[in-house]
Scaffold this motif. Structure first.
Motif, PDB file in Angstrom:
ATOM      1  N   LYS A 220       0.836  -1.195   0.000  1.00  0.00           N
ATOM      2  CA  LYS A 220       0.000   0.000   0.000  1.00  0.00           C
ATOM      3  C   LYS A 220       0.876   1.253   0.000  1.00  0.00           C
ATOM      4  O   LYS A 220       1.993   1.259   0.516  1.00  0.00           O
ATOM      5  N   PRO A 221       0.384   2.337  -0.585  1.00  0.00           N
ATOM      6  CA  PRO A 221       1.193   3.555  -0.714  1.00  0.00           C
ATOM      7  C   PRO A 221       1.581   4.189   0.622  1.00  0.00           C
ATOM      8  O   PRO A 221       2.578   4.902   0.703  1.00  0.00           O
ATOM      9  N   PHE A 222       0.826   3.923   1.671  1.00  0.00           N
ATOM     10  CA  PHE A 222       1.114   4.527   2.970  1.00  0.00           C
ATOM     11  C   PHE A 222       2.049   3.688   3.839  1.00  0.00           C
ATOM     12  O   PHE A 222       2.371   4.085   4.968  1.00  0.00           O
ATOM     13  N   PHE A 223       2.530   2.554   3.336  1.00  0.00           N
ATOM     14  CA  PHE A 223       3.329   1.625   4.149  1.00  0.00           C
ATOM     15  C   PHE A 223       4.577   2.291   4.743  1.00  0.00           C
ATOM     16  O   PHE A 223       4.828   2.175   5.947  1.00  0.00           O
ATOM     17  N   ASP A 224       5.364   2.975   3.932  1.00  0.00           N
ATOM     18  CA  ASP A 224       6.599   3.584   4.433  1.00  0.00           C
ATOM     19  C   ASP A 224       6.316   4.621   5.525  1.00  0.00           C
ATOM     20  O   ASP A 224       7.016   4.678   6.536  1.00  0.00           O
ATOM     21  N   ASP A 225       5.266   5.433   5.316  1.00  0.00           N
ATOM     22  CA  ASP A 225       4.895   6.426   6.330  1.00  0.00           C
ATOM     23  C   ASP A 225       4.435   5.742   7.613  1.00  0.00           C
ATOM     24  O   ASP A 225       4.736   6.214   8.715  1.00  0.00           O
ATOM     25  N   LEU A 226       3.707   4.642   7.482  1.00  0.00           N
ATOM     26  CA  LEU A 226       3.240   3.891   8.638  1.00  0.00           C
ATOM     27  C   LEU A 226       4.412   3.353   9.457  1.00  0.00           C
ATOM     28  O   LEU A 226       4.447   3.498  10.683  1.00  0.00           O
ATOM     29  N   ILE A 227       5.393   2.781   8.776  1.00  0.00           N
ATOM     30  CA  ILE A 227       6.576   2.240   9.462  1.00  0.00           C
ATOM     31  C   ILE A 227       7.363   3.376  10.118  1.00  0.00           C
ATOM     32  O   ILE A 227       7.808   3.257  11.269  1.00  0.00           O
ATOM     33  N   GLU A 228       7.520   4.491   9.410  1.00  0.00           N
ATOM     34  CA  GLU A 228       8.241   5.637   9.970  1.00  0.00           C
ATOM     35  C   GLU A 228       7.547   6.149  11.236  1.00  0.00           C
ATOM     36  O   GLU A 228       8.191   6.462  12.239  1.00  0.00           O
ATOM     37  N   PHE A 229       6.210   6.222  11.207  1.00  0.00           N
ATOM     38  CA  PHE A 229       5.451   6.709  12.356  1.00  0.00           C
ATOM     39  C   PHE A 229       5.546   5.755  13.550  1.00  0.00           C
ATOM     40  O   PHE A 229       5.844   6.177  14.668  1.00  0.00           O
ATOM     41  N   ILE A 230       5.312   4.482  13.334  1.00  0.00           N
ATOM     42  CA  ILE A 230       5.235   3.534  14.459  1.00  0.00           C
ATOM     43  C   ILE A 230       6.608   3.325  15.106  1.00  0.00           C
ATOM     44  O   ILE A 230       6.687   2.903  16.263  1.00  0.00           O
ATOM     45  N   THR A 231       7.672   3.644  14.385  1.00  0.00           N
ATOM     46  CA  THR A 231       9.020   3.531  14.954  1.00  0.00           C
ATOM     47  C   THR A 231       9.562   4.880  15.440  1.00  0.00           C
ATOM     48  O   THR A 231      10.699   4.958  15.887  1.00  0.00           O
ATOM     49  N   ALA A 232       8.764   5.939  15.373  1.00  0.00           N
ATOM     50  CA  ALA A 232       9.218   7.292  15.694  1.00  0.00           C
ATOM     51  C   ALA A 232       9.334   7.569  17.190  1.00  0.00           C
ATOM     52  O   ALA A 232       9.986   8.525  17.587  1.00  0.00           O
ATOM     53  N   GLY A 233       8.707   6.749  18.007  1.00  0.00           N
ATOM     54  CA  GLY A 233       8.740   6.967  19.449  1.00  0.00           C
ATOM     55  C   GLY A 233       8.258   5.725  20.161  1.00  0.00           C
ATOM     56  O   GLY A 233       7.901   4.732  19.527  1.00  0.00           O
ATOM     57  N   PRO A 234       8.229   5.761  21.481  1.00  0.00           N
ATOM     58  CA  PRO A 234       7.824   4.582  22.239  1.00  0.00           C
ATOM     59  C   PRO A 234       6.388   4.157  21.928  1.00  0.00           C
ATOM     60  O   PRO A 234       5.524   4.990  21.645  1.00  0.00           O
ATOM     61  N   VAL A 235       6.174   2.851  22.000  1.00  0.00           N
ATOM     62  CA  VAL A 235       4.845   2.252  21.900  1.00  0.00           C
ATOM     63  C   VAL A 235       4.639   1.355  23.119  1.00  0.00           C
ATOM     64  O   VAL A 235       5.602   0.973  23.783  1.00  0.00           O
ATOM     65  N   VAL A 236       3.387   1.026  23.377  1.00  0.00           N
ATOM     66  CA  VAL A 236       3.049   0.164  24.509  1.00  0.00           C
ATOM     67  C   VAL A 236       2.222  -1.018  24.002  1.00  0.00           C
ATOM     68  O   VAL A 236       1.005  -0.943  23.917  1.00  0.00           O
ATOM     69  N   PRO A 237       2.904  -2.121  23.635  1.00  0.00           N
ATOM     70  CA  PRO A 237       2.168  -3.331  23.253  1.00  0.00           C
ATOM     71  C   PRO A 237       1.569  -3.978  24.504  1.00  0.00           C
ATOM     72  O   PRO A 237       2.218  -4.014  25.562  1.00  0.00           O
ATOM     73  N   MET A 238       0.336  -4.459  24.363  1.00  0.00           N
ATOM     74  CA  MET A 238      -0.368  -5.065  25.491  1.00  0.00           C
ATOM     75  C   MET A 238      -1.185  -6.258  25.018  1.00  0.00           C
ATOM     76  O   MET A 238      -1.579  -6.334  23.855  1.00  0.00           O
ATOM     77  N   VAL A 239      -1.468  -7.151  25.949  1.00  0.00           N
ATOM     78  CA  VAL A 239      -2.401  -8.238  25.710  1.00  0.00           C
ATOM     79  C   VAL A 239      -3.458  -8.163  26.803  1.00  0.00           C
ATOM     80  O   VAL A 239      -3.145  -8.096  27.990  1.00  0.00           O
ATOM     81  N   TRP A 240      -4.699  -8.155  26.367  1.00  0.00           N
ATOM     82  CA  TRP A 240      -5.848  -8.079  27.261  1.00  0.00           C
ATOM     83  C   TRP A 240      -6.667  -9.347  27.116  1.00  0.00           C
ATOM     84  O   TRP A 240      -6.708  -9.940  26.035  1.00  0.00           O
ATOM     85  N   GLU A 241      -7.350  -9.720  28.156  1.00  0.00           N
ATOM     86  CA  GLU A 241      -8.129 -10.955  28.161  1.00  0.00           C
ATOM     87  C   GLU A 241      -9.532 -10.664  28.670  1.00  0.00           C
ATOM     88  O   GLU A 241      -9.726  -9.837  29.559  1.00  0.00           O
ATOM     89  N   GLY A 242     -10.504 -11.370  28.107  1.00  0.00           N
ATOM     90  CA  GLY A 242     -11.878 -11.229  28.576  1.00  0.00           C
ATOM     91  C   GLY A 242     -12.844 -11.867  27.603  1.00  0.00           C
ATOM     92  O   GLY A 242     -12.465 -12.372  26.545  1.00  0.00           O
ATOM     93  N   GLN A 243     -14.096 -11.835  27.984  1.00  0.00           N
ATOM     94  CA  GLN A 243     -15.155 -12.387  27.137  1.00  0.00           C
ATOM     95  C   GLN A 243     -15.266 -11.546  25.869  1.00  0.00           C
ATOM     96  O   GLN A 243     -15.427 -10.333  25.955  1.00  0.00           O
ATOM     97  N   ASP A 244     -15.147 -12.203  24.724  1.00  0.00           N
ATOM     98  CA  ASP A 244     -15.198 -11.505  23.427  1.00  0.00           C
ATOM     99  C   ASP A 244     -14.280 -10.279  23.429  1.00  0.00           C
ATOM    100  O   ASP A 244     -14.638  -9.210  22.940  1.00  0.00           O
ATOM    101  N   ALA A 245     -13.077 -10.439  23.975  1.00  0.00           N
ATOM    102  CA  ALA A 245     -12.169  -9.308  24.192  1.00  0.00           C
ATOM    103  C   ALA A 245     -11.876  -8.525  22.915  1.00  0.00           C
ATOM    104  O   ALA A 245     -11.834  -7.289  22.948  1.00  0.00           O
ATOM    105  N   THR A 246     -11.678  -9.202  21.812  1.00  0.00           N
ATOM    106  CA  THR A 246     -11.331  -8.500  20.571  1.00  0.00           C
ATOM    107  C   THR A 246     -12.471  -7.592  20.125  1.00  0.00           C
ATOM    108  O   THR A 246     -12.253  -6.420  19.804  1.00  0.00           O
ATOM    109  N   ARG A 247     -13.664  -8.099  20.120  1.00  0.00           N
ATOM    110  CA  ARG A 247     -14.815  -7.278  19.731  1.00  0.00           C
ATOM    111  C   ARG A 247     -15.055  -6.163  20.735  1.00  0.00           C
ATOM    112  O   ARG A 247     -15.392  -5.035  20.352  1.00  0.00           O
ATOM    113  N   GLN A 248     -14.870  -6.445  22.027  1.00  0.00           N
ATOM    114  CA  GLN A 248     -15.039  -5.417  23.062  1.00  0.00           C
ATOM    115  C   GLN A 248     -14.069  -4.261  22.804  1.00  0.00           C
ATOM    116  O   GLN A 248     -14.461  -3.093  22.812  1.00  0.00           O
TER     117      GLN A 248
END
Length: 154
Positions: free
Chosen positions: A58-86
């Motif tokens: 996709k044309p926005f791929f390079d900008d997306l990678i540049e943005f997501i690597t531009a500063g700290p991120v907080v990856p998380m895993v959450w759990e619960g009933q139908d967690a993804t849809r919630q």
């Protein structure tokens, strides 16, 4: 309970820089979801490319990678009933202009390219497992009894 699941959520660099980490986590906790994995990282470019592999052509791929690597991120895993849809319902539409007020993006974002948070897509079979595996080793995810579970689920 068979409809309990784990889902991947990541606070993006824009939200981190704006001091919104606590707000996002609080909303997910207030909903009753259970935090089972969290870290703060500067995302390596290779991991970012793996995470967003479906957008490689996709044309926005390079900008997306540049943005997501531009500063700290907080990856998380959450759990619960139908967690993804919630979580998807809570974060709102990808484009903040289409996100309802009261959703994370509706309340905290103005621009599609700076939309605060990423969450696994509930319509993409296997997205959670793939994204969790990219960012977490199994031993980084914890299992514990949620003290208020009896008040959250029948």
């Amino acid at each position: 309970m068979s409809d309990h699941e784990r889902t991947f959520v990541m606070i993006k660099p824009d939200a981190f820089a704006r001091g919104l980490v606590g707000n996002v986590i609080s909303r997910l906790e207030d909903r009753g979801l259970k935090l089972v994995g969290i870290k703060v990282i500067n995302m390596p470019e290779e991991r970012a490319e793996e995470h967003y592999a479906e957008h490689t052509d996709k044309p926005f791929f390079d900008d997306l990678i540049e943005f997501i690597t531009a500063g700290p991120v907080v990856p998380m895993v959450w759990e619960g009933q139908d967690a993804t849809r919630q979580v998807r319902q809570m974060i709102g539409e990808t484009d903040p202009l289409e996100a309802d007020s009261g959703t994370i993006r509706g309340d905290f974002a103005l621009d599609l390219g700076r939309n605060v948070v990423h969450a696994a897509d509930h319509e993409d079979e296997g997205a959670n497992e793939r994204e969790i595996a990219i960012h977490f080793d199994e031993d980084e995810l914890i299992d514990y009894d949620q003290h208020d579970a009896g008040w959250l689920y029948e």
